[in-house]
Design an enzyme around this catalytic site. Structure first.
Site, PDB file in Angstrom:
ATOM      1  N   GLU A 119       0.830  -1.204   0.000  1.00 27.44           N
ATOM      2  CA  GLU A 119       0.000   0.000   0.000  1.00 27.44           C
ATOM      3  C   GLU A 119       0.873   1.266   0.000  1.00 27.44           C
ATOM      4  O   GLU A 119       1.864   1.329   0.728  1.00 27.44           O
ATOM      5  CB  GLU A 119      -0.891  -0.007   1.249  1.00 27.44           C
ATOM      6  CG  GLU A 119      -1.848   1.171   1.319  1.00 27.44           C
ATOM      7  CD  GLU A 119      -2.686   1.166   2.605  1.00 27.44           C
ATOM      8  OE1 GLU A 119      -2.382   0.382   3.511  1.00 27.44           O
ATOM      9  OE2 GLU A 119      -3.646   1.958   2.676  1.00 27.44           O
ATOM     10  N   LYS A 196      -9.457   2.438  -2.310  1.00 25.46           N
ATOM     11  CA  LYS A 196      -9.680   1.874  -0.972  1.00 25.46           C
ATOM     12  C   LYS A 196     -11.088   2.204  -0.500  1.00 25.46           C
ATOM     13  O   LYS A 196     -11.474   3.369  -0.445  1.00 25.46           O
ATOM     14  CB  LYS A 196      -8.632   2.462  -0.031  1.00 25.46           C
ATOM     15  CG  LYS A 196      -8.687   2.001   1.402  1.00 25.46           C
ATOM     16  CD  LYS A 196      -7.371   2.408   2.082  1.00 25.46           C
ATOM     17  CE  LYS A 196      -7.367   2.112   3.573  1.00 25.46           C
ATOM     18  NZ  LYS A 196      -5.999   2.328   4.127  1.00 25.46           N
ATOM     19  N   CYS A 233      -5.924  -2.746   2.300  1.00 30.55           N
ATOM     20  CA  CYS A 233      -5.822  -2.555   3.744  1.00 30.55           C
ATOM     21  C   CYS A 233      -7.050  -3.069   4.500  1.00 30.55           C
ATOM     22  O   CYS A 233      -6.994  -4.115   5.120  1.00 30.55           O
ATOM     23  CB  CYS A 233      -5.498  -1.085   4.016  1.00 30.55           C
ATOM     24  SG  CYS A 233      -5.745  -0.498   5.673  1.00 30.55           S
TER      25      CYS A 233
END
Lengths: 364, 364
Positions: A119, A196, A233
């Site tokens: 990430e 995300k 994530c």
């Protein structure tokens, strides 16, 4: 996050357990054993020289009559930031480009088809500071920023699909930022991007200060080597579950099992020091770092098996050979898509998200 | 399921690892350590005498200003069938009633408020045979069958909520069968029931031969000791995940993390022999048992910590003291309900279950 005490869980178990016990413990923890890949000696030498770990494992599937094995090799890269967070932005980015370039060379020697970076790989994970400059200067266009162009060159040179998660600057919509993974085809074309979807607001992970929840849904990308999707994530249904070390081994495996697919979990390594002190919303004194990222990147299979994790402390490349046939084979055995009763959940979820929803609770 | 090679994962690790390594391994595998409960010596003696394991652990939460600790003790019972599966039905049921009665006495000494039994606890897990008689004779009315009446007596005597999963005979709807958990209040009243929502069709788990998918949704029961819900065998979104040993440690923990709640995972122990041979849909020869149930029952908390597992081979009672305040505390820290974007999933799921749904796949 506490200081990592040793290299990895596997090394500790291997050091102390007698062979039969070790086999049984690994079976209970990791499922069916993954086969060690025989990687080229040149690749191993380059990794040693470049001071990063190199591991390779293969997942196997049963033979079929109508389909040959569909093997694909994925590469997971975990790395620390090579320059301090105080260094000039352009120098940091270029040092990371050079580091990744060297690791991808080794991945190419190992026959990797799809390479995945961590990430926000072009920057320190600076969102704990809640400062805007210089960190927002790391943001780039997903379509034609310098990092995407760099990845396009890698993709073409090595005939690899590249998954490149960056901080995105969205010039077309008022210069806003997103936490975005760019997917680049092995042809070098930008295939698309994922943003995300779940943004943490906890302790040092004050990311909602920088960007909002993604607005692209959950795109699936058809590549020459198979279909891929990217989850940044937060887990899809299980946000933030990677953040606590004891959650790390659970979520990606659970997702692989539940969805009859392979999952690749990548985590940073090392400690990142920031120039100004910040607080962590935990009542403790201000500090300039928030502890260690613990690496331990791994790949999980739909049959609940998994590779060992990469080191908790070192940069590393994990090469995993997948036989994609395993997905449909497990699907046919366990039938989760058939027995999942998604219509019931669609109805219940639609009801539950209504503002005037009242939970049905059985009382005496 | 292979023959269990030793008592438990924990025993093996404790035997071989030096104390500091053991602590670190346990932290990585199990999260924050659970405190061992100091159980009454009388209870420990009775358990030794009755030849079953007794373990107790406590999960703690931070102190709050407006709410005192809300501790509740749950008991998980895992057991083998005391009589062979060939014994007369009534004798088997009564032997199981006697066995459970003795274990519940010990649970009462340990201050248990909510006691939970294993799936179809009044019978062998005979669905592998695909024979109807005598196994369907184990079915009972959930509202006033002999097992429910037995549990009502236990509930009143010990002031305990009882979760009693049985094979249900539904007389009101054409005598059909269900796989049902009856929830009995500590007052002795039947609070309601949950029916297994996901039915396996794999190998020895041919349960769709006997009963269909539950039609009661996912009821939540308000008891004096907190709200509970029951999930039989198949996980809510992750069906069948308990069936493979390497999946067992994953799913209940994942559910506890994702939903900010405590989860209690119970599994049988021992090998059950059936009078007639049966095949398992795996190309192998017919046999009269399908291997060992591996016990290892445990409780998982919303902060990703968990208790060690009970034995893989012995009957056992696991007493876990929960501080329910931990649920809202973790909820306030991690915010999964807030960041979960359930509206997006409700929309996407509603779309995905349509018969004419076409997945959106990004192509070059």
């Amino acid at each position: 996050m506490a200081e990592p005490e040793w290299e990895s869980l596997e090394q500790c178990l291997e050091k102390h357990l007698p062979p039969t016990d070790l086999r049984e413990v690994k079976r209970l923890l990791y499922g069916k054993e993954t086969r060690k890949l025989d990687l080229p000696s040149q690749a191993l030498e380059c990794a040693a020289e470049g001071d990063f770990e190199l591991q390779g494992y293969a997942f196997e599937a049963a033979e079929e009559q109508l389909r040959g094995p569909r093997t694909v090799r994925v590469g997971l890269v975990q790395n620390r930031i090579p320059l301090p967070a105080e260094a000039p932005v352009a120098k940091q980015v270029s040092a990371l480009h050079r580091r990744i370039e060297a690791i991808v060379e080794v991945a190419a020697m190992c026959g990797v088809n799809i390479i995945c970076f961590q990430e926000a790989w072009t920057m320190p994970f600076a969102f704990c500071t809640r400062e805007k400059l210089p960190w927002t200067e790391f943001a780039e266009s997903a379509e034609d920023g310098p990092t995407t162009r760099f990845c396009q060159k890698l993709a073409k040179k090595h005939n690899m699909v590249v998954v490149s998660p960056i901080l995105e600057r969205d010039g077309a919509h008022g210069d806003v930022l997103w936490n975005t993974a760019v997917v680049i085809s092995n042809s070098g074309a930008v295939l698309g991007k994922t943003r995300k979807n779940h943004i943490p607001r906890v302790g040092d992970f004050n990311e909602s200060t920088y960007y909002m929840e993604g607005n692209l849904g959950h795109p699936v990308f058809q590549t020459q080597f198979g279909r891929i999707a990217v989850n940044i994530c937060y887990g899809r249904h299980h946000p933030l579950n990677w953040f606590i070390e004891s959650m790390w081994p659970i979520e990606a495996r659970n997702a692989a099992i539940a969805n009859h697919c392979f999952t690749c979990a990548i985590n940073r390594v090392g400690k990142e020091h920031f120039p100004h002190e910040f607080t962590s919303g935990d009542g403790k004194k201000a500090h300039k770092d928030f502890g260690y990222f613990y690496g331990s990147s791994y790949v999980a299979a739909p049959d609940s098996s998994r590779t060992p994790g990469l080191s908790r402390t070192r940069d590393g490349l994990l090469v995993a050979e997948l036989n994609l046939n395993l997905c449909r084979q497990v699907n046919d055995v366990w039938n989760f898509k058939m027995t999942g009763r998604y219509d019931m959940y669609a109805r219940e979820l639609a009801e539950a998200v209504q503002p005037d929803y009242r939970p049905h609770i059985v009382r005496e």
